[in-house]
Each structure stands twice: as structure tokens, then as C-alpha cells.
Design a protein around this motif. Structure first.
Motif, PDB file in Angstrom:
ATOM      1  N   PHE A  32       0.841  -1.203   0.000  1.00 41.28           N
ATOM      2  CA  PHE A  32       0.000   0.000   0.000  1.00 41.28           C
ATOM      3  C   PHE A  32       0.873   1.248   0.000  1.00 41.28           C
ATOM      4  O   PHE A  32       0.585   2.243  -0.674  1.00 41.28           O
ATOM      5  CB  PHE A  32      -0.913  -0.021   1.223  1.00 41.28           C
ATOM      6  CG  PHE A  32      -1.884   1.131   1.286  1.00 41.28           C
ATOM      7  CD1 PHE A  32      -2.633   1.495   0.186  1.00 41.28           C
ATOM      8  CD2 PHE A  32      -2.046   1.834   2.468  1.00 41.28           C
ATOM      9  CE1 PHE A  32      -3.534   2.553   0.254  1.00 41.28           C
ATOM     10  CE2 PHE A  32      -2.935   2.894   2.555  1.00 41.28           C
ATOM     11  CZ  PHE A  32      -3.690   3.251   1.433  1.00 41.28           C
ATOM     12  N   CYS A  33       1.963   1.195   0.761  1.00 45.48           N
ATOM     13  CA  CYS A  33       2.887   2.319   0.839  1.00 45.48           C
ATOM     14  C   CYS A  33       3.532   2.591  -0.520  1.00 45.48           C
ATOM     15  O   CYS A  33       3.686   3.756  -0.928  1.00 45.48           O
ATOM     16  CB  CYS A  33       3.955   2.044   1.889  1.00 45.48           C
ATOM     17  SG  CYS A  33       5.081   3.418   2.203  1.00 45.48           S
ATOM     18  N   VAL A  34       3.888   1.535  -1.233  1.00 45.82           N
ATOM     19  CA  VAL A  34       4.476   1.695  -2.563  1.00 45.82           C
ATOM     20  C   VAL A  34       3.479   2.348  -3.514  1.00 45.82           C
ATOM     21  O   VAL A  34       3.830   3.262  -4.277  1.00 45.82           O
ATOM     22  CB  VAL A  34       4.931   0.335  -3.122  1.00 45.82           C
ATOM     23  CG1 VAL A  34       5.307   0.457  -4.602  1.00 45.82           C
ATOM     24  CG2 VAL A  34       6.114  -0.198  -2.324  1.00 45.82           C
ATOM     25  N   VAL A  35       2.230   1.924  -3.453  1.00 49.36           N
ATOM     26  CA  VAL A  35       1.200   2.517  -4.304  1.00 49.36           C
ATOM     27  C   VAL A  35       1.034   4.001  -3.973  1.00 49.36           C
ATOM     28  O   VAL A  35       0.981   4.857  -4.869  1.00 49.36           O
ATOM     29  CB  VAL A  35      -0.149   1.788  -4.127  1.00 49.36           C
ATOM     30  CG1 VAL A  35      -1.258   2.525  -4.889  1.00 49.36           C
ATOM     31  CG2 VAL A  35      -0.054   0.351  -4.616  1.00 49.36           C
ATOM     32  N   GLY A  36       0.981   4.313  -2.676  1.00 48.46           N
ATOM     33  CA  GLY A  36       0.858   5.706  -2.263  1.00 48.46           C
ATOM     34  C   GLY A  36       2.038   6.538  -2.735  1.00 48.46           C
ATOM     35  O   GLY A  36       1.879   7.693  -3.147  1.00 48.46           O
ATOM     36  N   THR A  37       3.221   5.949  -2.691  1.00 51.42           N
ATOM     37  CA  THR A  37       4.426   6.653  -3.137  1.00 51.42           C
ATOM     38  C   THR A  37       4.375   6.931  -4.634  1.00 51.42           C
ATOM     39  O   THR A  37       4.749   8.018  -5.092  1.00 51.42           O
ATOM     40  CB  THR A  37       5.681   5.824  -2.806  1.00 51.42           C
ATOM     41  OG1 THR A  37       5.725   5.585  -1.405  1.00 51.42           O
ATOM     42  CG2 THR A  37       6.937   6.557  -3.224  1.00 51.42           C
TER      43      THR A  37
END
Length: 263
Positions: free
Chosen positions: A18-23
Motif C-alpha cells: 500500500f505504501c508503494v502505491v501511495g508513493t
């Protein structure tokens, strides 16, 4: 290994994704770049407390560290350790909150972003304090866990001050040229006090102090070289960076040790 251990490991992996997508959203691959979102309120030249652009390169080692932590905590040999159990859910929460912050700023909800980053700072502060319960087993763990989350906490502490200032400016708060600079100096002073508090409470971790000094230093560079220019704010930010590093050195030299090594 218990069911709780397995659930935690899975949650951290999901949070990393999820963090990668947000980034990807935040850097403009899937959305609008942060500095262009929220009406430009978070741009490097938007406020007196905005760090200059190169400051944000600190996210590269943080994100690499988070990926490394995700792999580290998923290894069966680490799944049942006290350090993993004490930090796993908080690490997952920090990655989710980071992604949520990026998504919130995409919508222009600047004051909600303040709430999110404040929660993120609190989560990271709790996580880093828990790292003192058990010593890192080696250099790799120290880098992937202690240094990663210490750097994360230090940067977010400065970013919170910048975020609050951006929200106030976007809301129309303008005290005039002189008082704006006075207010900026006060905000920088508060950030320095937070750095001293963290040095005292966490035993002078260099990763925390270094990341805070990095952010404060780039605020100084921004005020000396970019708009809005303010020599007074620049000097205050540079002095705050030195104060944070000095506090870390002081509390380390006093031998403020909990249960693990400082990182």
C-alpha cells in the motif's frame, strides 16, 4: 510461531505494498506530485518552513529501509522475536499512514494531512522507543530497523512542523513580513526542542538527530537561496540543526542507554 505472528507478518507486507502505491501517487506516476498538490501549499517555496527540494531525497533511504524491514520481519527466524512483535504492527501503521497522507494531499485536504502526519509521528515515536527493549542482533538489523525508523521519525518530526505551517498559510494566515518571520523562528525553535526531547528520551540516537538536522538544514538553505527569502529564518533553522545534533551528542556521552545500542 503463533497465528498472531503470522497475521502481523502478513499485515506488514500488505502495508508495504500500500505504501508503494501511495508513493507512486505522490511522485506523480499515478497522481499529482506532492509539491503540486493541495494548491501548491507543500511546495519548496510555499512557506518559510518549507525545506528546499533536495531535502526530500531522504525518502529514498527511508523507503529502501522499509522494504528491507518488511523482508527482515517476514523471515521465520525473526517472526517470534521481541523486537518484531513490539514493532511490527506499528511499522505497518506507519506505512499505511504515510500512504494515506499522500492520498489526502492529492485531494487538497491540507488540515486532514496535518492530523495524519501527527498520528504518523506519534506511531514512529512509540516504535523507536520500543526498539530499546532488545539489542539489535547485528549490523544489518541495526541498519534495517534502528536506522530506518530513527531516520523516518526524525524526518517526519520536521515535516510535521512544515505541514502545519503550510496549512496555516493556505488557510490565509498572514501576519505581515516581520511577524511571519518571527512566527517561523518560533516554529523552528519548537522543532529544535522536539529534537532535544527525542534525544533525551531515546538516548541520543544519531539517526533521529541526523534526519532532523537534515530537514532543518534544508529549511535554512531554502530561506537563503529561494523564495520566500528570510535570512533570519535561515539562521534560526541552521542553529536548530546544530542544537539537535549537540543534544544527541550530549545524551549519548552521558551514557543514556536503555536496553539496546543507539543507532
Amino acid at each position: 510461531m503463533t497465528g498472531g505472528d503470522q497475521a502481523r507478518r502478513t499485515a506488514v507486507v500488505a502495508a508495504e505494498v500500500f505504501c508503494v502505491v501511495g508513493t507512486l501517487v505522490g511522485v506523480g506516476v499515478l497522481g499529482t506530485r506532492v509539491e503540486e498538490s493541495s494548491g501548491g501549499a507543500l511546495a519548496a517555496d510555499a512557506t518559510l518552513i518549507a525545506p528546499a527540494g533536495p531535502a526530500f531525497s531522504i525518502w529514498t533511504p527511508i523507503y529502501l529501509g522499509l522494504l528491507g524491514y518488511t523482508i527482515w520481519q517476514a523471515l521465520p527466524s525473526n517472526a517470534t522475536r521481541e523486537r518484531t512483535r513490539a514493532t511490527g504492527w506499528l511499522a505497518a501503521a506507519s506505512m499505511v499512514l504515510n500512504a494515506v497522507w499522500l492520498l489526502v494531499t492529492q485531494q487538497g485536504w491540507i488540515w486532514l494531512s496535518v492530523v495524519v502526519i501527527a498520528l504518523l509521528a506519534a506511531v514512529l515515536g512509540t516504535l523507536v522507543s520500543r526498539l530499546t527493549r532488545e539489542r539489535a542482533s547485528g549490523a544489518w538489523e541495526r541498519v534495517l530497523v534502528d536506522v530506518t525508523f530513527g531516520t523516518y521519525l526524525g524526518w517526519v518530526s520536521v515535516a510535521t512542523a512544515a505541514n502545519v505551517t503550510a496549512a496555516l498559510v493556505q488557510s490565509g494566515v498572514d501576519l505581515g513580513s516581520v511577524l511571519n518571520q518571527v512566527a517561523a523562528v518560533l516554529v523552528v525553535a519548537v522543532a529544535a526542542l522536539i529534537g532535544v526531547f527525542l534525544a533525551s528520551g531515546l538516548g541520543g540516537r544519531w539517526s533521529v538527530a541526523g534526519a532532523m538536522a537534515w530537514g532543518l538544514g534544508w529549511i535554512a538553505v531554502g530561506r537563503f537561496t529561494d523564495e520566500p527569502r528570510s535570512v533570519v529564518t535561515g539562521i534560526a533553522a541552521a542553529a536548530a540543526a546544530v542544537a539537535v545534533l549537540a543534544a544527541a551528542a550530549r545524551f549519548r556521552s552521558r551514557g543514556v542507554v536503555y536496553h539496546g545500542r543507539h543507532s
